[in-house]
Design a protein around this motif. Structure first.
Motif, PDB file in Angstrom:
ATOM      1  N   ALA A 421       0.751  -1.169   0.092  1.00 56.02           N
ATOM      2  CA  ALA A 421       0.012   0.038   0.053  1.00 56.02           C
ATOM      3  C   ALA A 421       0.601   1.278   0.021  1.00 56.02           C
ATOM      4  O   ALA A 421       1.961   1.157   0.341  1.00 56.02           O
ATOM      5  N   TRP A 424       0.009   6.993   1.634  1.00 48.76           N
ATOM      6  CA  TRP A 424      -1.414   7.497   2.078  1.00 48.76           C
ATOM      7  C   TRP A 424      -2.270   6.387   2.649  1.00 48.76           C
ATOM      8  O   TRP A 424      -3.082   6.856   3.404  1.00 48.76           O
ATOM      9  N   GLU A 425      -2.388   5.354   1.780  1.00 43.93           N
ATOM     10  CA  GLU A 425      -3.213   4.511   1.980  1.00 43.93           C
ATOM     11  C   GLU A 425      -2.942   3.667   3.420  1.00 43.93           C
ATOM     12  O   GLU A 425      -3.867   3.600   4.263  1.00 43.93           O
ATOM     13  N   GLN A 454       2.123   8.799  -2.599  1.00 44.75           N
ATOM     14  CA  GLN A 454       1.507   7.752  -3.444  1.00 44.75           C
ATOM     15  C   GLN A 454       2.754   6.877  -3.610  1.00 44.75           C
ATOM     16  O   GLN A 454       2.694   5.791  -4.458  1.00 44.75           O
TER      17      GLN A 454
END
Length: 549
Positions: A421, A424-425, A454
């Motif tokens: 991931a 941010w995730e 990202q």
């Protein structure tokens, strides 16, 4: 004089992560040759770990090429070994293929002892003889003793070597990986042309093991590139320094010892500041004169030329390195809770028939400060995993959650981060109730912004993963922090930020660390000593265990 061959040469190297350019280096001056002991330094996020992966051949550069000859031993910052059902001893011996030969010899020995078929026995004897000859060629029984000596020097005694990797702590597994690399590098002679690429090799090592490693690396005949925040190790081992300048995205090569590098860099910075100040002073005078001329229409062209001269004068000087950005690391404002938010009774952990610890009781009162001590493998990390609910206790013990309990868990191996991931995730998953703007501000304080949000978390350096995991704690409003080696992989400035956060946090803390400075910052009230689970009031006598464990 005979010129020793280059072992690794990086030509026109360009290193990128996503759209970010971390390093650009023209030419082929980045060379690793036998006898080079290079310290690869720079702030967290400058690209040290990524550059090391490229040198090892594990990752391709964005631009340029790597030419490598000879054997390379690479210790990544986060070691992820393959099979974990083999013993630590076999893992180390696998560096020379001795584990497979020994296994084959054992099979032939079994056939010779149990088979009633004379033809099978005859074939087994012939095969055993060939295997034994090969075993002796590779160092054989002497090599096994040598491997055991290296392991013992790294804090891995014989009883650990007979355990399978899945029963070892993260620190023990990493030391097994380091032992395997060093064993491969000695090649039975104590000398080797192997190039060693070591990313934070002193993580999880006690003081005696660090001292032994310093001596080993100082005598190593092959090339060495090392990332470390251990200044004493760099000073004692390195004869060259590669400095990754995060501001300019360039590599500065210093062909000198660590102390001379520090002196040269300080002198260089002083020169830059002096020349820049003089240029800016002259430029300011030109700009002032241009302003006077510009008031007259007939002098506008002359004023424009004067301004251009001023800009050129400043641009011609070497840029002064701006101060490296610093993460503003804090811990959360703890949510209200009862008198004893977390209590553990009879915690027990077994790996097969191996008992790590048994019957550990622990009460974490509001605002209490506890240090968990014990030798490597005593179960310190395992205890924190049980308290965090990541693993379950064996037996009848368990965890009692008090009123208002909120746990914030920092895992030594960054197990709370999903490597697939993005930054941010991962943050959204850790802080689902926070708004997007608040999360962007939080990540910015921990030095994550723009395209970095990202970036897959698995591509982050160890220091960046540490900052990401710490950022996730801030929005948690945790009132009990479980911290497992929170200062690992951090540069000195970021480490001091964590220490300051420990000093000022008002919630409860359960801390596992080899960092004596972290213990001092915490100012603990109590100590739990594993594997016996003995609880005691803190005294300075325990500090020796912190430094040696």
């Amino acid at each position: 004089m005979l010129q020793l061959p280059d072992v690794i040469v990086a030509s026109d190297l360009e290193v990128r992560v996503g759209s970010r350019t971390l390093v650009q280096f023209s030419g082929d001056h980045l060379r690793v040759q036998p006898g080079d002991r290079i310290g690869l330094v720079g702030r967290n996020g400058a690209g040290k770990t990524t550059t090391m992966r490229i040198l090892s051949g594990e990752t391709k550069p964005y631009g340029g090429k790597i030419i490598s000859s000879g054997s390379v031993g690479y210790l990544p910052q986060d070691s992820r070994e393959g099979r974990i059902d083999i013993t630590a001893r076999d893992r180390v011996l696998s560096a020379r293929g001795l584990d497979q030969i020994q296994s084959s010899m054992d099979r032939q020995q079994e056939i010779m002892e149990t088979s009633s078929d004379p033809h099978k026995v005859e074939r087994a004897i012939a095969k055993y003889s060939r295997l034994e000859e090969r075993y002796h060629t590779l160092g054989g029984y002497e090599a096994a003793s040598e491997a055991a000596r290296i392991c013992d020097s790294l804090g891995l005694p014989a009883r650990i070597l007979d355990q399978t990797l899945d029963t070892l702590s993260g620190g023990q597994r990493r030391r097994v990986e380091l032992a395997q690399i060093l064993f491969a590098a000695t090649e039975g002679t104590g000398k080797s042309a192997t190039t060693l690429l070591l990313d934070e090799p002193t993580n999880h090592l006690d003081a005696d093991s660090v001292s032994w490693l310093q001596e080993f690396l100082g005598k190593h005949d092959g090339g060495l590139v090392m990332i470390s925040h251990d200044v004493e190790l760099l000073a004692s081992v390195c004869n060259k320094v590669w400095y990754l300048d995060a501001v300019r995205g360039e590599v500065d090569v210093y062909n000198m010892s660590w102390q001379k590098y520090l002196d040269a860099r300080a002198t260089d910075e002083a020169r830059r500041r002096r020349e820049r100040a003089n240029a800016e002073k002259k430029a300011a005078a030109l700009a002032k004169q241009a302003a006077k001329l510009g008031a007259k229409a007939t002098k506008a062209a002359a004023a424009k030329q004067m301004l251009a001269r001023a800009e050129k004068l400043v641009a011609s000087t070497d840029e002064v390195r701006r101060a490296d950005k610093v993460a503003h690391i804090t811990f959360p404002e703890p949510a209200p809770c009862g008198k004893t938010p977390l209590q553990a009774t009879g915690l027990t952990k077994m790996y097969g028939s191996l008992e790590v610890f048994a019957g550990v009781d622990l009460a974490i009162d509001k605002g209490s400060r506890v240090v968990v001590l014990g030798f490597n493998g005593a179960g310190k990390t395992t205890l924190l995993k049980l308290l965090a609910g990541v693993e379950r206790t064996d037996g009848e013990g368990g965890i009692v959650t008090g009123h208002g309990l909120r746990i914030g868990y920092f895992a030594q191996e960054h197990d709370t981060i999903d490597p697939a991931a993005t930054v941010w995730e991962n943050t959204v998953a850790a802080c689902p109730d926070a708004g997007a703007q608040d999360l962007r501000g939080l990540l910015g304080a921990f030095m994550f912004s723009g395209d970095q949000l990202q970036q897959p978390a698995g591509t982050l350096s160890g220091g960046e993963k540490t900052r990401l995991a710490l950022a996730a704690l801030v929005s948690s409003r945790a009132n009990v922090l479980l911290l497992d080696e929170p200062t690992n992989n951090l540069d000195p400035v970021s480490r001091e930020q964590v220490l300051q956060a420990l000093r000022t946090y008002t919630g409860a803390v359960v801390l596992v660390t080899h960092d004596a400075g972290a213990v001092t910052a915490l100012n603990p009230e109590r100590v739990i000593v594993l594997p016996d689970g003995v609880e005691d009031l803190w005294s300075d006598e325990y500090m020796e265990i912190v430094e040696l464990a």
